[in-house]
Design an enzyme around this catalytic site. Structure first.
Site, PDB file in Angstrom:
ATOM      1  N   LYS A   1       0.907  -1.078  -0.167  1.00 20.77           N
ATOM      2  CA  LYS A   1       0.091  -0.101  -0.174  1.00 20.77           C
ATOM      3  C   LYS A   1       0.799   0.987  -0.159  1.00 20.77           C
ATOM      4  O   LYS A   1       2.111   1.386   0.403  1.00 20.77           O
ATOM      5  CB  LYS A   1      -1.019  -0.195   1.749  1.00 20.77           C
ATOM      6  CG  LYS A   1      -2.006  -0.727   1.113  1.00 20.77           C
ATOM      7  CD  LYS A   1      -2.692  -0.559   2.268  1.00 20.77           C
ATOM      8  CE  LYS A   1      -3.830  -1.891   2.780  1.00 20.77           C
ATOM      9  NZ  LYS A   1      -5.283  -1.646   2.012  1.00 20.77           N
TER      10      LYS A   1
ATOM     11  N   ARG B   1     -10.719 -11.395   2.156  1.00 22.37           N
ATOM     12  CA  ARG B   1     -11.476 -12.518   1.392  1.00 22.37           C
ATOM     13  C   ARG B   1     -10.329 -13.752   1.489  1.00 22.37           C
ATOM     14  O   ARG B   1     -11.445 -15.273   1.325  1.00 22.37           O
ATOM     15  CB  ARG B   1     -11.542 -11.946   0.229  1.00 22.37           C
ATOM     16  CG  ARG B   1     -10.606 -11.967  -0.803  1.00 22.37           C
ATOM     17  CD  ARG B   1     -10.943 -10.867  -2.204  1.00 22.37           C
ATOM     18  NE  ARG B   1     -10.624 -10.134  -1.560  1.00 22.37           N
ATOM     19  CZ  ARG B   1     -10.684  -8.349  -3.138  1.00 22.37           C
ATOM     20  NH1 ARG B   1     -11.719  -9.334  -4.258  1.00 22.37           N
ATOM     21  NH2 ARG B   1     -10.933  -7.772  -2.958  1.00 22.37           N
TER      22      ARG B   1
HETATM   23  N1  BES Z   1      -8.599  -3.929   4.327  1.00 18.20           N
HETATM   24  C1  BES Z   1      -8.258  -3.230   2.872  1.00 18.20           C
HETATM   25  C2  BES Z   1      -9.181  -2.801   2.691  1.00 18.20           C
HETATM   26  C3  BES Z   1      -9.227  -0.855   3.582  1.00 18.20           C
HETATM   27  C4  BES Z   1      -9.314   0.056   2.089  1.00 18.20           C
HETATM   28  C5  BES Z   1     -10.689  -0.602   4.281  1.00 18.20           C
HETATM   29  C6  BES Z   1      -9.267   1.252   3.299  1.00 18.20           C
HETATM   30  C7  BES Z   1     -10.358   0.728   4.138  1.00 18.20           C
HETATM   31  C8  BES Z   1      -9.428   1.868   3.864  1.00 18.20           C
HETATM   32  C9  BES Z   1      -8.498  -4.335   2.617  1.00 18.20           C
HETATM   33  O1  BES Z   1      -7.551  -6.004   2.844  1.00 18.20           O
HETATM   34  C10 BES Z   1      -7.539  -3.728   0.610  1.00 18.20           C
HETATM   35  O2  BES Z   1      -6.971  -3.917   0.739  1.00 18.20           O
HETATM   36  N2  BES Z   1      -8.676  -4.693  -0.245  1.00 18.20           N
HETATM   37  C11 BES Z   1      -8.439  -3.670  -1.111  1.00 18.20           C
HETATM   38  C12 BES Z   1      -8.668  -4.811  -2.688  1.00 18.20           C
HETATM   39  C13 BES Z   1      -8.327  -4.822  -3.956  1.00 18.20           C
HETATM   40  C14 BES Z   1      -6.926  -5.148  -4.291  1.00 18.20           C
HETATM   41  C15 BES Z   1      -9.184  -5.476  -4.740  1.00 18.20           C
HETATM   42  C16 BES Z   1      -8.473  -2.219  -2.035  1.00 18.20           C
HETATM   43  O3  BES Z   1     -10.117  -1.654  -1.131  1.00 18.20           O
HETATM   44  O4  BES Z   1      -8.201  -1.637  -2.322  1.00 18.20           O
HETATM   45 MN    MN Z   2      -5.630  -4.984   1.803  1.00 19.84          MN
END
Ligand code: BES
Ligand code: MN
Ligand code: ZN
Length: 497
Positions: free
Chosen positions: A279, A353
């Protein structure tokens, strides 16, 4: 803060402060009017002078009101009576508590609980007054070397109810409100703890402590147990971390022996860096909240145990960090899930997931009446719904309806999004059964579609709490949601079984 229930008029109360409501424009609520009669029109005089319009959340503190026994009277604005709904009621109570904490009154009697304009029964009004009051008091200063603020001044709060016949339903509301508040506080504390303290092992320890205190059964699986079972997806997320993963199960059985349990599955990523699909740096600290689903499961179990709710509930928490490391899963890696289905991991940041799918398959062994998973799953859900409602997906319409209604009653609302087969195409993989991401369009939906492939054997709902589990910015911190919703849902289920 200590709570009690009190029937009887405000004029005789000797508490440090009586709290009564004023509607806009300048209209005394019925309890305020009763007080005004005793005080020979003193309150009416104040309204006429224009010192209190009754705007929602405004307050006016009065001293030495004629013929009234207690030292102070707090007027609280309620807004227009025709617009006085759940939200306004909660805001008025919250304003009252905040003002009381800023005065010298250690005791008070709240008469806002008697306002029937809110169109909710007395149990609801007391439950919400208690949870709102507790929320106004919440502090997280455990990680500071010394306390920043002095503790809240208000120590005892009596909640007014009209007649004696209201005492029993009000008592029920008090019990519920306290249980919900305690569950929310646990969920908030766990969420607010930093990732270096709240690790998978720490969550497992918390579950064990709950089990000991409330006679539940805790079981904790370690890495080699998961290997033996074949939880390839969960293990693939844990690979990059030096913190070992845990699969935590907490069983609460106070329902009939033959009644199937409700299973709650909570995402417990104690820190989500994204893994190799790292990230960006800004706001990454907030990914310590990526275990708020798990925290809500523990908070809910604590709350139902405290209430001794007659129901069977199993909490399942897959807990791990998501870190980049020499052994970490790489984009393109293919793993075999506990269900036997294979997944191509195209983005290691879609890890929630991956841990949930193995936990869902694991849930089958409990022969659940329903499974609800709770997860800070997608940024896309935040884009779709913001921070107001949580996303709801379900493979069963009745279950979806039940959760929507529970969310409304608990003021912890959800909104259903489509779980249509048409979206499944986006998860297509050339190399495995399917991929773990479905591209940018409808990101919250494709995440739910992925999970649905592991929830075919039971009635299932998924709550995406990415936008509601914590607040960012100046007031950064966990919210304790969706503990109120889950409690309301389980109370409903307990009544039915
Ligand atoms: N924990 C995150 C989701 C999240 C992001 C919650 C920002 C709250 C604020 C999750 O694990 C994630 O990173 N999801 C990705 C999925 C994507 C790679 C398909 C996302 O939402 O960017
Ligand atoms: Mn994630
Ligand atoms: Zn995550």
């Amino acid at each position: 803060m200590e709570f009690s229930i009190k029937s009887g008029g405000p004029e005789r109360a000797r508490a440090g402060c009586v709290v009564v409501g004023v509607f806009e424009p300048r209209k005394l609520s019925s309890v305020a009017a009763a007080l005004d009669r005793v005080a020979k029109g003193y309150l009416t005089g104040i309204l006429q002078r224009g010192d209190m319009e009754g705007k929602l959340g405004s307050t006016l503190l009065l001293h030495d009101v004629p013929n009234v026994a207690c030292e102070r009277v707090l007027l609280v604005g309620l807004g227009r009576d025709g617009e006085f709904r759940d939200k306004q009621y909660r805001e008025a109570v919250s304003a009252a508590i905040r003002t009381l904490n800023a005065t010298g009154a250690a005791e008070a009697t709240l008469h806002l609980t008697e306002i029937s304009a809110v169109k909710r029964d007395i149990t609801w009004r007391i439950t919400h007054a208690v949870t709102v009051a507790r929320e106004a008091d919440y502090r997280f200063d455990r990680m500071k070397s010394r306390r920043e603020e002095s503790p809240p001044a208000l120590r005892k709060l009596a909640l007014g109810v009209g007649g004696k016949s209201a005492l029993r339903p009000a008592g029920l509301g008090l019990e519920r409100g306290l249980a919900v508040a305690h569950g929310m506080n646990l969920a908030k504390d766990l969420g607010n703890l930093p990732g270096n303290v709240c690790t998978p092992a720490y969550l497992a320890e918390q579950a064990r402590e709950l089990a000991k205190r409330y006679r539940m059964k805790a079981q904790v699986l370690e890495r080699d147990d998961m290997e033996k079972l074949g939880m390839g997806a969960l293990l693939s997320v844990a690979r990059g971390s030096t913190q070992p993963p845990r699969l935590i199960t907490l069983e609460y059985r106070a329902g009939a022996k033959d009644s199937k349990p409700v299973v709650l599955v909570g995402k417990g990523v104690t820190f989500d860096t994204g893994g190799i699909s790292l990230k960006p740096a800004p706001e990454m600290d907030e990914m310590k909240f990526d275990m708020c689903g798990a925290a809500s499961v523990l908070g809910t179990l604590k709350a139902i145990a405290e209430m001794k709710l007659p129901i069977n509930v199993v909490g399942i928490i897959p807990a791990t960090e998501n870190m980049p490391g020499g052994r970490a899963t790489k984009p393109g890696d293919i793993v075999t899930t506990l269900s036997g289905q294979t997944v191509e991991i195209l983005n290691t940041d879609a890890e929630g997931r991956l841990i949930l799918c193995d936990a869902l398959t694991y849930a089958e062994r409990f022969k659940p009446q329903a499974v609800v998973d709770i997860a800070t799953l997608t940024g896309a859900c935040v884009i779709a719904l913001g921070h107001v409602v949580s996303g709801l997906f379900a493979n069963d319409d009745a279950l979806a309806k039940e959760l929507v209604a529970a969310g409304d009653a608990a003021y912890d609302r959800v909104w259903r999004l489509p779980l249509l087969d048409d979206y499944q195409e986006q998860l297509k993989s050339n190399f495995a059964d399917f991929a773990n991401i479905g591209g940018r369009p409808a990101g919250a939906v494709t995440a739910a579609c992925y999970l649905a492939r592991f929830a075919k054997k039971f009635k299932w709902a998924h709550l995406d709490i990415a936008g509601t589990a914590w607040k960012a910015g100046k007031e950064k911190g966990a919210t304790g949601r969706p503990v109120p919703l889950l409690m309301q849902f389980l109370i409903g289920r307990a009544r039915k079984s």
